[in-house]
Design a protein around this motif. Sequence first.
Motif, mmCIF file in Angstrom:
data_model
loop_
_atom_site.group_PDB
_atom_site.id
_atom_site.type_symbol
_atom_site.label_atom_id
_atom_site.label_comp_id
_atom_site.label_asym_id
_atom_site.label_seq_id
_atom_site.Cartn_x
_atom_site.Cartn_y
_atom_site.Cartn_z
ATOM 1 N N GLU A 1 0.686 -1.247 -0.013
ATOM 2 C CA GLU A 1 -0.001 0.052 -0.128
ATOM 3 C C GLU A 1 0.963 1.193 0.239
ATOM 4 N N ARG A 2 0.212 2.316 -0.563
ATOM 5 C CA ARG A 2 1.050 3.697 -0.810
ATOM 6 C C ARG A 2 1.373 4.027 0.941
ATOM 7 N N MET B 1 10.303 8.092 7.139
ATOM 8 C CA MET B 1 10.810 6.916 6.186
ATOM 9 C C MET B 1 10.447 7.379 4.758
ATOM 10 N N GLU B 2 9.890 8.328 4.465
ATOM 11 C CA GLU B 2 9.721 8.956 3.068
ATOM 12 C C GLU B 2 11.057 8.835 2.212
ATOM 13 N N LYS B 3 11.707 9.559 2.669
ATOM 14 C CA LYS B 3 13.128 9.504 1.934
ATOM 15 C C LYS B 3 13.994 8.253 1.661
ATOM 16 N N ALA B 4 13.848 7.468 2.838
ATOM 17 C CA ALA B 4 14.513 6.149 2.761
ATOM 18 C C ALA B 4 13.833 5.342 1.882
ATOM 19 N N GLU C 1 9.379 3.796 -6.079
ATOM 20 C CA GLU C 1 9.471 3.662 -7.365
ATOM 21 C C GLU C 1 9.571 2.425 -7.798
ATOM 22 N N LEU C 2 10.286 1.406 -7.175
ATOM 23 C CA LEU C 2 10.205 0.115 -7.570
ATOM 24 C C LEU C 2 8.702 -0.713 -7.730
ATOM 25 N N THR C 3 8.129 -0.284 -6.587
ATOM 26 C CA THR C 3 6.674 -0.831 -6.519
ATOM 27 C C THR C 3 5.971 -0.387 -7.290
ATOM 28 N N ASN C 4 5.932 0.970 -7.796
ATOM 29 C CA ASN C 4 5.330 1.579 -8.945
ATOM 30 C C ASN C 4 5.450 1.164 -10.375
#
Length: 506
Positions: A331-332, A340-343, A349-352
């Motif tokens: 989930e997003r 944790m956003e930056k890490a 991107e990989l999940t997208n």
Amino acid sequence: MEFPVFVSVFYMSLIVAVISQILAKMTQDVEMEQQAAPSNSLSSTSPSTAAEEMPWKPVFDDLKDIAALIETGAYTREVRRIVRAIRWTIQLRKKLNASVLSAFLNFSLVPGSEVHSRLSSFVPKEDEQDMEVDTATSATQAPAKHSLPELEIYSYLLVLIFLIDQKRYNEAKACSSASIARLKNLNRRTVDVLASRLYFYYSLSYELTGDLAEIRGTLLALHRTATLRHDELGQETLLNLLLRNYLHYNLYDQAEKLRSKAPRFEAHSNQQFCRYLFYLGKIRTIQLEYTDAKESLLQAARKAPVSALGFRIQCNKWAVIVRLLLGEIPERTVFMQKGMEKALTPYFELTNAVRIGDLELFKTVAEKLRHNVIRTGLRNISISYSRISLADVAKKLRLDSANPVADAESIVSKAIRDGAIDATLDHANGWMVSKETGDIYSTNEPQIAFNSRIAFCLNMHNEAVRALRFPPNSHKEKESAEKRRERQQQEQELAKHIAEEDDDEF
């Protein structure tokens, strides 16, 4: 009535003499007050002067209180007091310096003893003024005739933490090795909590110097000793340290053999249990047991303290990879967690790319997980089309091989065999025929999912009940108002320490 002249003169002289004595007395009192004023001002400024000369005095007083708490816990055999002392020490960690440590070693250990000399050699000497203050402080404190083993081990722990914070890793290795040698001769349950902390910093000091493999035999011997002594907290800590040691050198098979043969029992430390789940998740991932790995990693991330941000980030990174390997799309909200956003941006991107099923986009993010991207895209195609040609499948998946139709056929056949899609392959006509999707609520899957959630909630409730701690004989003794106030104050301090605690264990 008339008086003779000599009588009047007599009374006058008497009055003058009395007044002279009063004036002399007043003058003497004023002079005494003036002389006393400088001394009073000096005494009034002496506390501030002392505070300026000894800025470390409040920290030293806190360490003396911690020593008293450990001593009380040792005599009453209350381990919770020693646990509280360790948490209190973590709050003072950033305030430790050489002056504080020297004064505390003189206070808690017998001056001139072997352990006092050994630990004092690790503490650097500062300027002469601090040395004089330390000498004066130690002179005012009556040293203990016989140092408690708990205080001795705590002194080792305090010096070891100071050396690691000062990045003096070689001296930290020597200090930790000496502490482990001393621990082998102690078999006291009140020492177990302090010993578990020493085990952790012992491994950390060798890991920071790149010599982690040297202590593997020592850790195995300590784990065997802890098992024989029924030191369950020590077994938990040492098992995690051994797993970390093996995984550091990619020895996954040996780590699994140790984990499977080590005795298991109810977890005593939430931190150690979180570490164990994380290491177990990594082992299961390498062994391709993705379902068990996902469960362990997500449970470790949920149970970890909020302050353990780095540990939770690592758990989420591995959990995202495992879920992608399972063909799931995280989930997003997983990537939007606070701090944790930056890490987690590369993993988002990989999940997208996996979610869209666009192979070109995926190649720009990473070259790995190609098979899973294709499988996810193929699943979307099977849901959208009841029948589609293999050439169209290859076109939609953007297969750029020399023979895309043959590659699409092999991919579809493997996905059908693995159960990723519910379809059949018509080799003669070159079609992929999808089966009709039935009503999931007519199966047992909703019941299984609901049962798993109920089991999870019940398990969490049982763990919360088992985690409750009560002082011994609390139902028999009636506490006084003073004891109640003291207990409430200690509980408030403990809650404050827990809230502000730096999770350096992670």
